[in-house]
Design an enzyme around this catalytic site. Sequence first.
Site, mmCIF file in Angstrom:
data_model
loop_
_atom_site.group_PDB
_atom_site.id
_atom_site.type_symbol
_atom_site.label_atom_id
_atom_site.label_comp_id
_atom_site.label_asym_id
_atom_site.label_seq_id
_atom_site.Cartn_x
_atom_site.Cartn_y
_atom_site.Cartn_z
ATOM 1 N N LYS A 52 36.977 40.857 29.724
ATOM 2 C CA LYS A 52 36.114 40.004 30.555
ATOM 3 C C LYS A 52 34.649 40.399 30.358
ATOM 4 O O LYS A 52 33.775 39.534 30.227
ATOM 5 C CB LYS A 52 36.529 40.119 32.026
ATOM 6 C CG LYS A 52 37.853 39.409 32.302
ATOM 7 C CD LYS A 52 38.497 39.765 33.632
ATOM 8 C CE LYS A 52 39.891 39.125 33.714
ATOM 9 N NZ LYS A 52 40.663 39.491 34.896
ATOM 10 N N GLN A 96 40.315 42.964 40.065
ATOM 11 C CA GLN A 96 41.416 42.953 39.092
ATOM 12 C C GLN A 96 42.734 43.287 39.796
ATOM 13 O O GLN A 96 42.848 44.323 40.453
ATOM 14 C CB GLN A 96 41.128 43.959 37.961
ATOM 15 C CG GLN A 96 42.157 43.963 36.853
ATOM 16 C CD GLN A 96 42.233 42.627 36.094
ATOM 17 O OE1 GLN A 96 41.230 41.999 35.789
ATOM 18 N NE2 GLN A 96 43.447 42.200 35.815
ATOM 19 N N ASP A 119 37.961 33.814 40.744
ATOM 20 C CA ASP A 119 39.381 33.680 40.389
ATOM 21 C C ASP A 119 40.011 32.460 41.071
ATOM 22 O O ASP A 119 41.094 32.024 40.679
ATOM 23 C CB ASP A 119 40.144 34.944 40.834
ATOM 24 C CG ASP A 119 40.484 35.846 39.656
ATOM 25 O OD1 ASP A 119 40.449 35.381 38.507
ATOM 26 O OD2 ASP A 119 40.791 37.040 39.907
#
Length: 282
Positions: A52, A96, A119
């Site tokens: 990322k 994460q 997200d």
Amino acid sequence: MQIISGKELSAKLKAEMAKDVATYKEKYGRLPKLSVILVGEDPGSVSYVTGKAKACEEVGILNETIRFEEGVSEEKVLLKIAELNADSSVDGILVQLPLPKHIDEDRVISAILREKDVDGFHPLNVAGLWSNTPCVVPCTPKGVIKLLKSQNIEIKGKNVVVIGRSNIVGLPVSKLLLNENATVTITHSKTQNLPQVCSQADILVVAIGRAKFVTPDFIKQGAVVIDVGVNRDATTGKLCGDVDFEACAPKTSYITKVPGGVGPMTICCLIENTIECFLSKF
Ligand code: NAP
């Protein structure tokens, strides 16, 4: 049979985003910024976070990774999220997953400002998706739709079968496909006659988490197959999908590969979501 390359499509989309981002400093006075929180040392998570960060650099957006040791308290993570929420230079916050067992994932995700939830996992973004109101759309499902559209594959009116009903992939991708006017069947571990149900699909989206689970008997001749799964092949130790690619590919019209299919698109859509969160402020 054609392979839909997420690697190629994401490279193209990232190059386009990089061009736009290069104008932002002058237009908006600053660049988009993504903050990633990583708890622990799980090699899979570390490699996702590294990927990322690399993609942010390619596109020219700012990024930071905030690392906590495995035993960090939930309170400390929540405090960091509050700090990032209040920081006007931060546009996107990503935690994460998975988190260690002693930390409540739902509480952590809900603590992120919905406007910074790149997200798309915050309950208000989930509600937005299901009620057709503005929201951040989860990255992997968004990437699946982009892969299909990149090949001008007709979704409208098609029979689509999704294997998997997780909040992260199966459910949101089903809703996006429904938004595209597909007739969507959502299947899961309790579905009866799964191969038979799947063999009716014009488009089959597979998000299970079991290496090479899908075999040719699941596939209608000429179907489009999108493989979201990321697994390790027990014999070779190599990354593989949920679909037995070698056996299934000849029956398909289009198919994605693992690696190089959905994975790169997830990261690409994360960058896109960060940019969208940034732009929504101006
Ligand atoms: P998950 O939360 O574990 O959900 C798996 C789903 O598969 C569940 O709905 C489960 O059904 C269903 N399932 C399990 N065994 C089955 C069986 N034998 N027959 C039919 N359905 C079955 O996993 P996830 O988070 O959705 O992820 C799925 C896969 O995608 C994993 O390999 C993950 O690593 C990968 N993934 C990839 C990306 C990417 O960017 N490429 C992103 C996210 C996830 P029940 O609901 O009945 O248990």
